[in-house]
Scaffold this motif. Structure first.
Motif, PDB file in Angstrom:
ATOM      1  N   GLU A  47       0.845  -1.189   0.000  1.00 44.60           N
ATOM      2  CA  GLU A  47       0.000   0.000   0.000  1.00 44.60           C
ATOM      3  C   GLU A  47       0.881   1.241   0.000  1.00 44.60           C
ATOM      4  N   SER A  48       2.127   1.054  -0.415  1.00 41.61           N
ATOM      5  CA  SER A  48       3.096   2.137  -0.400  1.00 41.61           C
ATOM      6  C   SER A  48       4.021   1.990  -1.590  1.00 41.61           C
ATOM      7  N   ASP A  49       4.409   3.111  -2.151  1.00 36.49           N
ATOM      8  CA  ASP A  49       5.332   3.114  -3.269  1.00 36.49           C
ATOM      9  C   ASP A  49       6.724   2.666  -2.838  1.00 36.49           C
ATOM     10  N   VAL A  50       7.007   2.746  -1.548  1.00 35.82           N
ATOM     11  CA  VAL A  50       8.344   2.438  -1.015  1.00 35.82           C
ATOM     12  C   VAL A  50       8.267   1.306   0.018  1.00 35.82           C
ATOM     13  N   PHE A  51       7.352   0.384  -0.193  1.00 33.60           N
ATOM     14  CA  PHE A  51       7.099  -0.691   0.780  1.00 33.60           C
ATOM     15  C   PHE A  51       8.374  -1.444   1.151  1.00 33.60           C
ATOM     16  N   GLU A  52       9.108  -1.879   0.155  1.00 32.39           N
ATOM     17  CA  GLU A  52      10.290  -2.713   0.403  1.00 32.39           C
ATOM     18  C   GLU A  52      11.331  -1.977   1.247  1.00 32.39           C
ATOM     19  N   ARG A  53      11.620  -0.739   0.893  1.00 32.32           N
ATOM     20  CA  ARG A  53      12.581   0.049   1.679  1.00 32.32           C
ATOM     21  C   ARG A  53      12.052   0.315   3.079  1.00 32.32           C
ATOM     22  N   GLN A  54      10.730   0.562   3.175  1.00 33.30           N
ATOM     23  CA  GLN A  54      10.119   0.901   4.464  1.00 33.30           C
ATOM     24  C   GLN A  54      10.173  -0.271   5.435  1.00 33.30           C
ATOM     25  N   GLY A 118       8.997  12.235  -6.442  1.00 37.19           N
ATOM     26  CA  GLY A 118       8.071  11.386  -7.186  1.00 37.19           C
ATOM     27  C   GLY A 118       7.644  10.120  -6.471  1.00 37.19           C
ATOM     28  N   GLU A 119       7.905  10.003  -5.158  1.00 37.25           N
ATOM     29  CA  GLU A 119       7.464   8.842  -4.389  1.00 37.25           C
ATOM     30  C   GLU A 119       6.354   9.270  -3.434  1.00 37.25           C
ATOM     31  N   PHE A 120       5.366   8.363  -3.251  1.00 39.50           N
ATOM     32  CA  PHE A 120       4.193   8.710  -2.466  1.00 39.50           C
ATOM     33  C   PHE A 120       3.721   7.503  -1.665  1.00 39.50           C
ATOM     34  N   TYR A 121       3.064   7.781  -0.552  1.00 44.94           N
ATOM     35  CA  TYR A 121       2.320   6.739   0.147  1.00 44.94           C
ATOM     36  C   TYR A 121       0.934   6.710  -0.477  1.00 44.94           C
ATOM     37  N   PHE A 122       0.492   5.523  -0.883  1.00 38.34           N
ATOM     38  CA  PHE A 122      -0.794   5.401  -1.563  1.00 38.34           C
ATOM     39  C   PHE A 122      -1.920   6.038  -0.758  1.00 38.34           C
ATOM     40  N   LEU A 123      -1.892   5.836   0.559  1.00 34.99           N
ATOM     41  CA  LEU A 123      -2.942   6.372   1.421  1.00 34.99           C
ATOM     42  C   LEU A 123      -3.068   7.884   1.292  1.00 34.99           C
ATOM     43  N   ASP A 124      -1.928   8.567   1.078  1.00 38.05           N
ATOM     44  CA  ASP A 124      -1.948  10.027   0.912  1.00 38.05           C
ATOM     45  C   ASP A 124      -2.585  10.441  -0.409  1.00 38.05           C
ATOM     46  N   LEU A 125      -2.572   9.545  -1.399  1.00 42.03           N
ATOM     47  CA  LEU A 125      -3.124   9.877  -2.716  1.00 42.03           C
ATOM     48  C   LEU A 125      -4.628   9.613  -2.803  1.00 42.03           C
ATOM     49  N   VAL A 163     -12.393   5.570 -14.413  1.00 40.68           N
ATOM     50  CA  VAL A 163     -11.371   5.830 -15.409  1.00 40.68           C
ATOM     51  C   VAL A 163     -10.066   5.249 -14.863  1.00 40.68           C
ATOM     52  N   LEU A 164      -9.383   4.458 -15.681  1.00 38.64           N
ATOM     53  CA  LEU A 164      -8.107   3.875 -15.284  1.00 38.64           C
ATOM     54  C   LEU A 164      -6.986   4.629 -15.981  1.00 38.64           C
ATOM     55  N   ILE A 165      -6.058   5.152 -15.184  1.00 36.91           N
ATOM     56  CA  ILE A 165      -4.973   5.966 -15.720  1.00 36.91           C
ATOM     57  C   ILE A 165      -3.633   5.388 -15.261  1.00 36.91           C
ATOM     58  N   PRO A 166      -2.767   4.991 -16.208  1.00 35.37           N
ATOM     59  CA  PRO A 166      -1.448   4.497 -15.801  1.00 35.37           C
ATOM     60  C   PRO A 166      -0.681   5.578 -15.035  1.00 35.37           C
ATOM     61  N   PHE A 167      -0.054   5.188 -13.932  1.00 39.04           N
ATOM     62  CA  PHE A 167       0.685   6.128 -13.093  1.00 39.04           C
ATOM     63  C   PHE A 167       2.109   6.266 -13.638  1.00 39.04           C
ATOM     64  N   ASP A 176       0.072  16.773  -6.197  1.00 36.13           N
ATOM     65  CA  ASP A 176       0.173  17.728  -5.095  1.00 36.13           C
ATOM     66  C   ASP A 176      -0.565  17.130  -3.901  1.00 36.13           C
ATOM     67  N   VAL A 177       0.186  16.373  -3.088  1.00 37.47           N
ATOM     68  CA  VAL A 177      -0.420  15.669  -1.949  1.00 37.47           C
ATOM     69  C   VAL A 177      -0.997  16.654  -0.948  1.00 37.47           C
ATOM     70  N   LYS A 178      -0.279  17.750  -0.705  1.00 42.70           N
ATOM     71  CA  LYS A 178      -0.715  18.743   0.283  1.00 42.70           C
ATOM     72  C   LYS A 178      -2.101  19.296  -0.044  1.00 42.70           C
ATOM     73  N   ASN A 179      -2.344  19.585  -1.337  1.00 46.68           N
ATOM     74  CA  ASN A 179      -3.637  20.141  -1.763  1.00 46.68           C
ATOM     75  C   ASN A 179      -4.582  19.080  -2.316  1.00 46.68           C
ATOM     76  N   LYS A 180      -4.191  17.788  -2.179  1.00 47.53           N
ATOM     77  CA  LYS A 180      -5.030  16.658  -2.614  1.00 47.53           C
ATOM     78  C   LYS A 180      -5.461  16.828  -4.071  1.00 47.53           C
ATOM     79  N   LYS A 181      -4.484  17.070  -4.956  1.00 46.41           N
ATOM     80  CA  LYS A 181      -4.779  17.328  -6.361  1.00 46.41           C
ATOM     81  C   LYS A 181      -3.784  16.593  -7.258  1.00 46.41           C
ATOM     82  N   ILE A 182      -4.314  15.948  -8.303  1.00 43.84           N
ATOM     83  CA  ILE A 182      -3.487  15.272  -9.301  1.00 43.84           C
ATOM     84  C   ILE A 182      -3.881  15.819 -10.666  1.00 43.84           C
TER      85      ILE A 182
END
Length: 192
Positions: A47-54, A118-125, A163-167, A176-182
């Motif tokens: 559930e994280s873009d950096v799961f393995e490192r985390q 360019g790395e994000f926690y999925f929950l934040d998105l 709508v499915l959009i490749p990331f 923009d995680v802070k403003n909850k906007k993609i």
């Protein structure tokens, strides 16, 4: 003889919805979705873009299942078909591993590793509003599918359609995680 009190279905469902733990200062980084083999290995969906490192920087991995919380030590981990196969110390057979299915891996926010560009926690998105480059609202991000080639954003439109959009950079122009906007760039037919 004392009569047993019957609970209504509504009461049972309400009880199941109540959370046993308050995760306000934590972030979920993974979920145990199955078992692998007979030696106690579990399949974990990141559930994280950096799961393995985390997960590698944690002394113990906290796993929540219903009203239970346990700390397990990571023994080994490998990537397999979009999931992680993890062996925890002390889980040595399939039955013990099966008991952990549905378990969620939550970590304290202060234990999160530093994210790179360019790395994000999925929950934040999740919950971010998605717009095209010209400012038209596409919908709200409701989930992220992990695929071998790239992650896929699941965006729910106002009419309930998806709508499915490749990331990837070709389609996702700004996050923009802070403003909850993609901000995305869509090609013809993508919204149909």
């Amino acid at each position: 003889m004392e009569k047993k009190r019957k609970r209504s279905i509504k009461a049972i469902l309400e009880r199941r919805q109540r959370k046993a733990f308050d995760h306000k200062d934590e972030v979920m980084i993974g979920k145990i979705v199955g078992v692998h083999g007979i030696r106690g290995e579990v399949k974990v969906k990141s559930e994280s873009d950096v799961f393995e490192r985390q997960i590698k920087v944690l002394d113990t991995v906290p796993i929540y299942r219903g009203t239970k919380r346990e700390e397990l030590q990571l023994e080994s981990m490998r990537h397999h078909k979009g999931l992680y196969i993890i062996k925890f110390k002390g889980l040595d057979d399939r039955t013990e591993a099966e008991e952990r299915i549905g378990g969620e891996i939550w970590i304290d926010k202060n234990k999160q590793i530093e994210l790179g560009e360019g790395e994000f926690y999925f929950l934040d998105l999740i919950g971010c509003e998605v717009f095209t480059e010209d400012g038209r609202k596409v919908g709200v991000l409701k989930g992220i599918l992990e695929q071998p080639a790239s992650h896929i954003l699941e965006v729910e439109k106002e009419d309930g359609k998806e709508v499915l959009i490749p990331f990837i950079n070709q389609f996702v122009k700004e996050v923009d995680v802070k403003n909850k906007k993609i901000v995305v760039s869509l090609i013809e037919g993508m919204e149909e």
